[in-house]
Structure formats: C-alpha cells, structure tokens
Design a protein around this motif. Structure first.
Motif, PDB file in Angstrom:
ATOM      1  N   ALA A   1       0.828  -1.213   0.000  1.00 15.17           N
ATOM      2  CA  ALA A   1       0.000   0.000   0.000  1.00 15.17           C
ATOM      3  C   ALA A   1       0.856   1.254   0.000  1.00 15.17           C
ATOM      4  O   ALA A   1       0.477   2.282  -0.576  1.00 15.17           O
ATOM      5  CB  ALA A   1      -0.933  -0.013   1.210  1.00 15.17           C
ATOM      6  N   SER A   2       2.031   1.175   0.587  1.00 14.64           N
ATOM      7  CA  SER A   2       2.923   2.345   0.620  1.00 14.64           C
ATOM      8  C   SER A   2       3.507   2.659  -0.748  1.00 14.64           C
ATOM      9  O   SER A   2       4.014   3.750  -0.978  1.00 14.64           O
ATOM     10  CB  SER A   2       4.056   2.105   1.623  1.00 14.64           C
ATOM     11  OG  SER A   2       4.747   0.918   1.295  1.00 14.64           O
ATOM     12  N   ASP A   3       3.437   1.718  -1.674  1.00 14.59           N
ATOM     13  CA  ASP A   3       3.964   1.939  -3.031  1.00 14.59           C
ATOM     14  C   ASP A   3       2.863   2.267  -4.024  1.00 14.59           C
ATOM     15  O   ASP A   3       3.153   2.609  -5.176  1.00 14.59           O
ATOM     16  CB  ASP A   3       4.686   0.679  -3.538  1.00 14.59           C
ATOM     17  CG  ASP A   3       5.956   0.390  -2.772  1.00 14.59           C
ATOM     18  OD1 ASP A   3       6.422   1.290  -2.043  1.00 14.59           O
ATOM     19  OD2 ASP A   3       6.488  -0.723  -2.895  1.00 14.59           O
ATOM     20  N   GLU A   4       1.624   2.197  -3.588  1.00 13.06           N
ATOM     21  CA  GLU A   4       0.525   2.237  -4.556  1.00 13.06           C
ATOM     22  C   GLU A   4       0.334   3.584  -5.238  1.00 13.06           C
ATOM     23  O   GLU A   4      -0.033   3.648  -6.398  1.00 13.06           O
ATOM     24  CB  GLU A   4      -0.782   1.845  -3.881  1.00 13.06           C
ATOM     25  CG  GLU A   4      -1.102   0.393  -4.193  1.00 13.06           C
ATOM     26  CD  GLU A   4      -2.434  -0.004  -3.655  1.00 13.06           C
ATOM     27  OE1 GLU A   4      -3.119   0.831  -3.047  1.00 13.06           O
ATOM     28  OE2 GLU A   4      -2.796  -1.170  -3.822  1.00 13.06           O
ATOM     29  N   ALA A   5       0.589   4.648  -4.544  1.00  8.34           N
ATOM     30  CA  ALA A   5       0.333   5.969  -5.117  1.00  8.34           C
ATOM     31  C   ALA A   5       1.428   6.388  -6.084  1.00  8.34           C
ATOM     32  O   ALA A   5       1.295   7.382  -6.781  1.00  8.34           O
ATOM     33  CB  ALA A   5       0.197   7.001  -4.002  1.00  8.34           C
ATOM     34  N   LYS A   6       2.505   5.624  -6.112  1.00  9.62           N
ATOM     35  CA  LYS A   6       3.624   6.010  -6.975  1.00  9.62           C
ATOM     36  C   LYS A   6       3.265   5.845  -8.450  1.00  9.62           C
ATOM     37  O   LYS A   6       2.718   4.823  -8.830  1.00  9.62           O
ATOM     38  CB  LYS A   6       4.853   5.157  -6.628  1.00  9.62           C
ATOM     39  CG  LYS A   6       5.429   5.540  -5.280  1.00  9.62           C
ATOM     40  CD  LYS A   6       6.647   4.692  -4.959  1.00  9.62           C
ATOM     41  CE  LYS A   6       7.108   4.950  -3.507  1.00  9.62           C
ATOM     42  NZ  LYS A   6       8.200   4.052  -3.128  1.00  9.62           N
TER      43      LYS A   6
END
Lengths: 63, 63, 63, 63, 63, 63
Positions: free
Chosen positions: B58-63
């Motif tokens: 989830a911490s990489d999803e907005a990238k």
C-alpha cells in the motif's frame, strides 16, 4: 479473498517486503485460482525479544 | 467471551477507536447475546508498508 | 482494507453472523472512513473445549 | 510444532517474557509431548489504547 | 487481559487441554501479575494437512 | 523463523496446499534469507458462511 500473513523478525527491508508480496500473490493467484486484487498480504515484524524457541527468547540466544 | 480484532491502517485517532469499540461491542452484545464485560475488542494498527493487495505494498501504490 | 475477526463460541446462527457482518461493516465504514467493499469480516467459531478463562475450559465450567 | 501466542498489555519486562517463554515451553513439552525446539512462543505487546472490554478502551478506563 | 493462543496439531485430548489451560494460566498470573479471571487461553487444532515446515505438509512428511 | 498463514475459502485440495507450501517457502527462503526448516506455513480453511465483504456473507452473495 485469500489473506496471507507473514511474521518475520524485524529488519527486513522495504524492497524485501515488496518482492515477497509480489511473489506470494503470484503463487496464490496461480495455484489457488484467485485474482491479485482479492489477495491480501500482511507483514508482521516481530522483535527478537518477542520470539522464543526452545524456551529461550531469540534476543538472548547469542549470549 | 467474544474477541473482536480490528486491523486497520495506522492513523486512526483515539476517538475513532473509542467509538468503534463502543459500537462493535453493542452490536456483538445485542446480536450474539453476550455481555459487554465478556466482549473484548483489540485494534491492530498496520503500517502501509506492511500491507499489500494486488501484490503491491500500500505504501507503493500511489507512486 | 480493515479486516475484522470475530471469535465466538460455536453455535451462532447464520442469521446472527449475517447481521453482525452487516452492522460491524457499517460501523467500520462510518467511523473509520473506508468503503464496504474494502471491509472484510471473518468469523471464527470456537468450541467450548478450546476456550478457557480462569484456567478452566469453558466445557468444564458448568460441572 | 506448537505455536503459542501471548497478547499482553505493553510494559512487561524482558525478564518476565524470558520466564514466561521458559515456563510455557516446559508446560507444552511436558503436557503435549513435544520438544522444546519445536515449540515457539511469540509475544504481542498491546497498547492500552488498542484494547477494550465492556466497550471502553483500557486507556480510558481510569478516567 | 492476557490472551494466550495455543496452536497444536489436532489429536490432543480434553485432559491435555484442561491441564495446559490450568498451567499456562498459573504461569501468566504469577509471572505477568494478572488475575486468572482476566486470562484467556484459546486452543486451535491444526490438521497435519494444514501445516508445513521445510515446504512440505506435515501430512506428507512420513511418506 | 518466519511463520506464514494462508486463509482461504475451504475447498482447496491437498495438492494445491502442498504446492503453495513449497512455493511460498521457497520465496521466503530466497527473499528473506532464512532456511526452509525455519519456515512454517499454516493454512486456515474458512467456510463461506464465516467470511463477509461489503457487509454480506460470501455464502449469501450469489443469492
């Protein structure tokens, strides 16, 4: 809908978790016939002080 | 004796947890016919780095 | 993404679980600001032989 | 292969966890007929803000 | 408030669970300074088909 | 020491679990740098009546 939980000692990097999430999800999708979107992977970082085998905390083992 | 565990991304406020504990306990007592005292609610705050769906943290999803 | 687990003694009916799932999901959506689709509720039926408080199995308590 | 998980409020000392791991492992080995090496004990420290009974967070109870 | 979960292969008797519940509760009360009434022990019987170490299901190991 | 738990709807075959255990263990060993012997995989079969998303039990969804 599969939920996979991975308990490991703390210290794994972000990159290791990202790769584990990707590979485990692929395995679950392929073998259990589900979709990536339905597959959740949760990591739980365990401190060595919070883990024992043989009755000895991992944080005490090297002593 | 019911035990309810709520895993959510970290960041929920104390007030949100207090209200969730109250409302979930009420629901369990009413629907499952138990007592408030016997009902335990535990929250588990999950970091976005420790949660993946679709094989992506989830911490990489907005990238 | 919230995951809610409800451990209760076995014996709750399908209707009770269905209502609990509905009400708990509503509470989580409203209070924690998420969507119903992202909210998972899992029930775990515990046999009385598998549950103790006060050091006594629930299945032995009425004896 | 037994895995024992102990959820307690945070604040227990290293010495308390070490003794609990030792005593619980002994009990499991003796009573369930397994080996110490095969027995894992995991501790999970729960903040009082993350625990409710009677619908009230433990961190709010003394107020 | 401690909650102790014991995952073991299925097949343990009622008497073994009763004794484990009693001894583990005593250990937790004595070492972690809590009360028996506040201590919950939950057993989870795991089928050998549902457990793997070394990448091999326990139910396949003797083959 | 990693412990991986896989919750899936009941109905997966022995062969699927065996392959999942093998592949997940390989992934954990390779990516997280541990040994196969130290890696445990536990499966938990969830009945559709015990699983809800969107507030609706999976067993009711097709209705």
């Amino acid at each position: 809908m599969p939920i996979v939980r991975v308990e490991m000692w703390e210290g794994r990097t972000h990159a290791q978790k990202a790769e584990l999430a990707r590979v485990i999800t692929e395995a679950v999708v392929t073998i259990a016939h589900t979709t990536p979107e339905a597959t959740i992977v949760v990591f739980d970082d365990i401190a060595k002080e919070n883990w024992a085998s043989g009755g000895i905390l991992a944080s005490d083992e090297a002593k």
